[in-house]
Design a protein around this motif. Structure first.
Motif, PDB file in Angstrom:
ATOM      1  N   SER A   1       0.670  -1.362   0.006  1.00 20.32           N
ATOM      2  CA  SER A   1       0.001   0.051  -0.009  1.00 20.32           C
ATOM      3  C   SER A   1       0.862   1.123   0.007  1.00 20.32           C
ATOM      4  CB  SER A   1      -0.769   0.187   1.058  1.00 20.32           C
ATOM      5  OG  SER A   1      -0.380  -0.184   2.265  1.00 20.32           O
ATOM      6  N   HIS A   2       2.104   0.970  -0.220  1.00 16.14           N
ATOM      7  CA  HIS A   2       2.928   2.483  -0.172  1.00 16.14           C
ATOM      8  C   HIS A   2       3.632   2.410  -1.575  1.00 16.14           C
ATOM      9  CE1 HIS A   2       4.192   1.985   4.299  1.00 16.14           C
ATOM     10  NE2 HIS A   2       2.866   2.471   4.059  1.00 16.14           N
TER      11      HIS A   2
ATOM     12  N   VAL B   1       7.345  -8.393   3.503  1.00 20.39           N
ATOM     13  CA  VAL B   1       6.344  -7.561   2.950  1.00 20.39           C
ATOM     14  C   VAL B   1       5.067  -7.485   3.418  1.00 20.39           C
ATOM     15  CG1 VAL B   1       7.231  -8.139   0.426  1.00 20.39           C
ATOM     16  CG2 VAL B   1       5.334  -9.535   1.404  1.00 20.39           C
ATOM     17  N   HIS B   2       4.325  -6.383   3.434  1.00 17.95           N
ATOM     18  CA  HIS B   2       2.878  -6.071   4.026  1.00 17.95           C
ATOM     19  C   HIS B   2       1.988  -6.108   2.824  1.00 17.95           C
ATOM     20  CE1 HIS B   2       4.794  -4.101   7.920  1.00 17.95           C
ATOM     21  NE2 HIS B   2       5.069  -4.973   7.642  1.00 17.95           N
ATOM     22  N   VAL B   3       1.033  -6.841   3.041  1.00 14.61           N
ATOM     23  CA  VAL B   3       0.070  -6.999   2.045  1.00 14.61           C
ATOM     24  C   VAL B   3      -1.297  -6.023   2.495  1.00 14.61           C
ATOM     25  CG1 VAL B   3      -1.494  -8.464   0.638  1.00 14.61           C
ATOM     26  CG2 VAL B   3       0.746  -9.484   1.554  1.00 14.61           C
ATOM     27  N   SER B   4      -1.406  -5.194   1.740  1.00 15.93           N
ATOM     28  CA  SER B   4      -2.767  -4.381   1.857  1.00 15.93           C
ATOM     29  C   SER B   4      -2.951  -3.466   0.646  1.00 15.93           C
ATOM     30  CB  SER B   4      -2.681  -3.451   3.066  1.00 15.93           C
ATOM     31  OG  SER B   4      -1.463  -2.636   3.140  1.00 15.93           O
TER      32      SER B   4
ATOM     33  N   HIS C   1      -4.716   1.352   4.036  1.00 13.42           N
ATOM     34  CA  HIS C   1      -4.419   0.030   3.968  1.00 13.42           C
ATOM     35  C   HIS C   1      -5.696  -0.800   4.100  1.00 13.42           C
ATOM     36  CE1 HIS C   1      -0.219  -0.256   5.567  1.00 13.42           C
ATOM     37  NE2 HIS C   1      -0.276   1.044   5.561  1.00 13.42           N
ATOM     38  N   LEU C   2      -6.163  -1.068   2.604  1.00  9.40           N
ATOM     39  CA  LEU C   2      -7.429  -1.623   2.415  1.00  9.40           C
ATOM     40  C   LEU C   2      -7.296  -3.274   2.222  1.00  9.40           C
ATOM     41  CD1 LEU C   2      -8.619   0.999  -0.502  1.00  9.40           C
ATOM     42  CD2 LEU C   2      -9.080   0.672   2.039  1.00  9.40           C
ATOM     43  N   LYS C   3      -8.380  -3.988   2.003  1.00  5.51           N
ATOM     44  CA  LYS C   3      -8.067  -5.314   1.938  1.00  5.51           C
ATOM     45  C   LYS C   3      -7.624  -5.298   0.238  1.00  5.51           C
ATOM     46  CE  LYS C   3     -12.589  -7.032   1.142  1.00  5.51           C
ATOM     47  NZ  LYS C   3     -13.614  -5.720   1.173  1.00  5.51           N
TER      48      LYS C   3
ATOM     49  N   TYR D   1      -9.909 -13.345   5.002  1.00  3.36           N
ATOM     50  CA  TYR D   1     -10.235 -13.111   3.476  1.00  3.36           C
ATOM     51  C   TYR D   1      -8.671 -12.898   3.043  1.00  3.36           C
ATOM     52  CZ  TYR D   1     -10.122 -10.591  -0.993  1.00  3.36           C
ATOM     53  OH  TYR D   1     -10.012 -10.196  -2.203  1.00  3.36           O
ATOM     54  N   GLN D   2      -7.844 -12.167   3.931  1.00  2.00           N
ATOM     55  CA  GLN D   2      -6.474 -11.898   3.304  1.00  2.00           C
ATOM     56  C   GLN D   2      -5.673 -13.150   3.362  1.00  2.00           C
ATOM     57  OE1 GLN D   2      -6.251  -8.285   2.104  1.00  2.00           O
ATOM     58  NE2 GLN D   2      -4.217  -8.432   3.160  1.00  2.00           N
ATOM     59  N   ARG D   3      -5.538 -13.728   4.368  1.00  2.00           N
ATOM     60  CA  ARG D   3      -4.922 -14.916   4.533  1.00  2.00           C
ATOM     61  C   ARG D   3      -5.342 -16.010   3.324  1.00  2.00           C
ATOM     62  NH1 ARG D   3      -6.820 -19.676   6.300  1.00  2.00           N
ATOM     63  NH2 ARG D   3      -8.202 -18.970   7.415  1.00  2.00           N
TER      64      ARG D   3
END
Length: 291
Positions: free
Chosen positions: A178-179, A201-204, A231-233, A278-280
């Motif tokens: 998200s960046h 890594v960050h996932v959004s 930071h959305l899904k 959902y993210q997982r």
């Protein structure tokens, strides 16, 4: 395979620190990212966990069958204010001790500093490195750094150069999806440049704030020095996740058991449980599709 971790920030208002491991397990996660929390490592100030609380957290993880993949301090180690920088270095020493005592060998963090004082902040950053690098190397801890919007370095390739300049294999990069648009919207180039030194890594998701000729978001008065992102899904913004995951596959990130992939959605606390699941599931699906 990569460690898939939960950032418990959306649950800070509903769960206590020691409840996070069981919560992560309940949501189907095997790993937890220990992001800033008032009872452990708060934003910008001295860590508040004593040895007893660290032991309790370690036990809670063992009882839940969950591991802490990484800790995530956010401290002013690049601050152009020397008193704040010196304090941050002291706080970092305690963070390193807490991380080691938790049995964790990975830290994710941010550059901090000030973009309008970038040269001073970079000097401060490397000054902090002179004191901290020997300690970090001695403890065998790996530190990965995110060029966060409003840090002294925001562009992804420029951030990698600053990290490379530390001249230590114990330091690498965090890529926060998200960046993407603040980092220059060059995900593949950044991933390829960092290579095996991309550790977290960050996932959004997020909307592209540069779209519509810079008019997607309007702040008043015009010219405000603000940084806007979300930071959305996954799927709710403009990040190209096909490109994101394929890029990670190409550099070996997805197949590295030491890599950390963290769900970091902060925009939907009212649906935090459903979003975390959902993210997982979406991360697992995309990783499996590339296997």
């Amino acid at each position: 395979m990569v460690k898939i971790a939960l950032d418990p920030t959306p649950f800070h208002s509903t769960h206590s620190l020691l409840e996070f491991p069981a919560l992560a397990a309940d949501l189907g996660y095997k790993y937890l990212q220990m992001t800033p929390h008032a009872d452990m490592i708060p934003f910008f100030n001295h860590p508040k966990a004593d040895d007893d609380l660290v032991k309790k957290m370690k036990k809670a993880c063992k009882d839940a069958g969950v591991e802490i993949a990484s800790t995530l301090p956010v401290l002013r180690w690049s601050g152009p204010d020397e008193d704040a920088r010196e304090a941050a270095v002291r706080y970092w020493k305690r963070v390193i001790r807490i991380t080691a005592d938790l049995g964790v060998d990975t830290i994710g963090t941010e550059f901090n500093g000030r973009p309008e004082r970038a040269e001073e902040s970079e000097r401060a950053f490397y000054r902090s490195m002179e004191e901290l690098v020997p300690i970090i190397e001695k403890e065998g801890i790996n530190v990965f750094i995110d060029p966060h919007p409003d840090d002294f370095v925001e562009n992804g390739l420029a951030a990698w150069r600053v990290i490379r300049g530390i001249n230590s294999k114990n330091f690498g990069m965090v890529y926060v999806a998200s960046h993407t648009f603040h980092m220059g919207n060059q995900p593949l180039e950044i991933m390829q440049a960092a290579g095996d030194r991309l550790g977290i890594v960050h996932v959004s998701d997020t909307m592209d704030h540069t779209a519509s000729h810079g008019l997607r978001y309007i702040t008043n008065p015009p010219g405000n020095a603000v940084r806007v992102h979300q930071h959305l899904k996954m799927g709710d913004g403009d990040v190209n996740f096909d490109e994101f995951f394929s890029g990670l596959k190409a550099i070996g990130f997805l197949d590295n058991p030491k890599s950390v992939m963290c769900s970091s959605v902060f925009a939907e606390n009212e649906n935090a449980r459903a979003v975390a699941i959902y993210q997982r599931e979406e991360m697992e699906r995309r990783i499996s599709a590339l296997s």
